[in-house]
Design an enzyme around this catalytic site. Structure first.
Site, PDB file in Angstrom:
ATOM      1  N   CYS A  84       0.804  -1.226   0.000  1.00 40.08           N
ATOM      2  CA  CYS A  84       0.000   0.000   0.000  1.00 40.08           C
ATOM      3  C   CYS A  84       0.838   1.277   0.000  1.00 40.08           C
ATOM      4  CB  CYS A  84      -0.942   0.017   1.207  1.00 40.08           C
ATOM      5  SG  CYS A  84      -2.127  -1.332   1.212  1.00 40.08           S
ATOM      6  N   HIS A 320      -9.519   3.173  -1.644  1.00 36.14           N
ATOM      7  CA  HIS A 320      -8.110   2.839  -1.430  1.00 36.14           C
ATOM      8  C   HIS A 320      -7.594   1.995  -2.590  1.00 36.14           C
ATOM      9  CE1 HIS A 320      -4.429   1.464   0.237  1.00 36.14           C
ATOM     10  NE2 HIS A 320      -4.883   0.527   1.047  1.00 36.14           N
TER      11      HIS A 320
END
Length: 366
Positions: A84, A320
């Site tokens: 991420c 996200h």
């Protein structure tokens, strides 16, 4: 004398849900319009394109996207996977390359198309004997270890929804976005109705009996891209580009894979200590909102007031897109500091699967 890296432009695509409005866009098609937009701003005088990506098909997406965007053949392309934090790592790396004299102009960011990913299951983040929990389970671990109640998570989630909705209504996101065909706004806003009731009624989804992490205080899975222009400061000024953020320092730190959400805490602590700063010196902070438990825990451990944390909302509402999220944080800071007159230092931070925390410190250029 160390060369200074500055950010002179930042953009992102609208963010779509997995198998939603951007489902037909493969990663290189998703980000190539951004690359074209940013590349034109500096007449394609680039040393490289650095892009984070996590669940794409491989094959050096950065190179493919640069060619798709019509960049000169001399611009090579480098794809980075730090889960991420990949998009933030791409920006961080470009800044270091400039500081070291390796080049003068880069496009750096990230892209993710969960919709077109060829992988049905996620990659392994850590050896099983250490522990390799799913991210939702890891969010529960963080909540328990750092005493973050369901009430605290829901309180933060509602705050994020309210901030994002207000920013949307005030059209604060519009300057960030390069439209993709007919799509010019984030898809998640279509479902924002009576969020307070939905947040309170949501059931735990990872630990159904005793859990506190719900769909309403967690982000979803999304598609999107974001990128910035990183330049050597004197070159930027010669070209008539206005620097907005100046790279100051960065830190990447490992934590136990059970607690990836707390990764930003040691990274930010070390960064502040090395630069002889305190949290009071930081005017704005963007930490990726993968889970409300993570944000509440980080804010608690670092004494971050919500008044300067994710002030226009974040991933809980917008989404996200893994490899792009770190670059979206920097893009948000890029525009937010221009709306304010008194910001000096700002931070972007993110936690990643496998137990990694990354943080980047910028000084606002006035």
């Amino acid at each position: 004398m160390t060369k200074k890296a500055v950010i002179t432009a930042a953009k992102r695509t609208p963010v779509g849900r997995e198998n939603g409005m951007l489902r037909e866009y493969e990663p290189h098609k998703l980000i190539s319009p951004l690359l074209q937009h940013l590349g034109r701003a500096i007449d394609y005088r680039l040393d490289d394109v650095l892009l984070g990506n996590v669940v794409g098909p491989g094959g050096n997406i950065a190179r493919l996207a640069a060619l798709e965007a019509g960049f000169p053949l001399s611009v090579p392309g480098l794809t980075i996977d730090r889960q991420c934090s990949a998009g933030l790592e791409a920006i961080r790396t470009a800044c270091f390359l400039i500081q070291g004299g390796a080049g003068q102009a880069y496009i750096a960011g990230g892209v993710e198309s969960a919709s077109t990913s060829p992988f049905k299951k996620r990659a392994q983040f850590a050896p099983y004997e250490i522990g390799d929990p799913e991210m939702g389970t890891a969010a529960e671990y963080v909540a328990k270890a750092f005493n973050v109640s369901r009430e605290l998570q829901d309180e933060y989630a509602l705050l994020s929804y309210q901030r994002s909705l207000q920013a949307h209504e005030l059209q604060l996101y519009e300057p960030e976005i390069v439209p993709l065909g007919e799509f010019s706004a984030d898809e998640e806003f279509r479902r924002q109705k009576d969020m307070e009731r939905l947040v309170k009624r949501a059931k735990p989804i990872f630990e159904k009996e005793t859990g506190t992490v719900t769909a309403a205080n967690s982000c979803g899975i999304h598609d999107g891209a974001s990128a910035v222009i990183v330049m050597e400061e004197s070159m930027a000024k010669k070209m008539g580009m206005q620097p907005v953020l100046r790279f100051q320092d960065s830190q990447v730190t490992g934590v136990h894979p059970h607690f990836p959400g707390i990764g930003p805490v040691p990274a930010i602590r070390e960064l502040l200590k090395r630069n002889q700063l305190t949290m009071e010196d930081i005017d704005l902070i963007e930490i990726n909102e993968a889970f409300a438990s993570k944000i509440a825990a980080c804010a608690k451990e670092l004494d971050i007031p919500y008044s300067k944390l994710n002030v226009q909302g974040g991933a809980l509402t917008l989404g996200h897109p893994y490899g792009a999220s770190g670059a979206i944080l920097v893009t948000r800071l890029f525009y937010e500091v221009q709306r304010r007159k008194d910001s000096r230092y700002v931070l972007a931070a993110i936690g990643s699967g496998g137990g990694i925390g990354a943080a980047v410190l910028f000084e606002v250029v006035r």
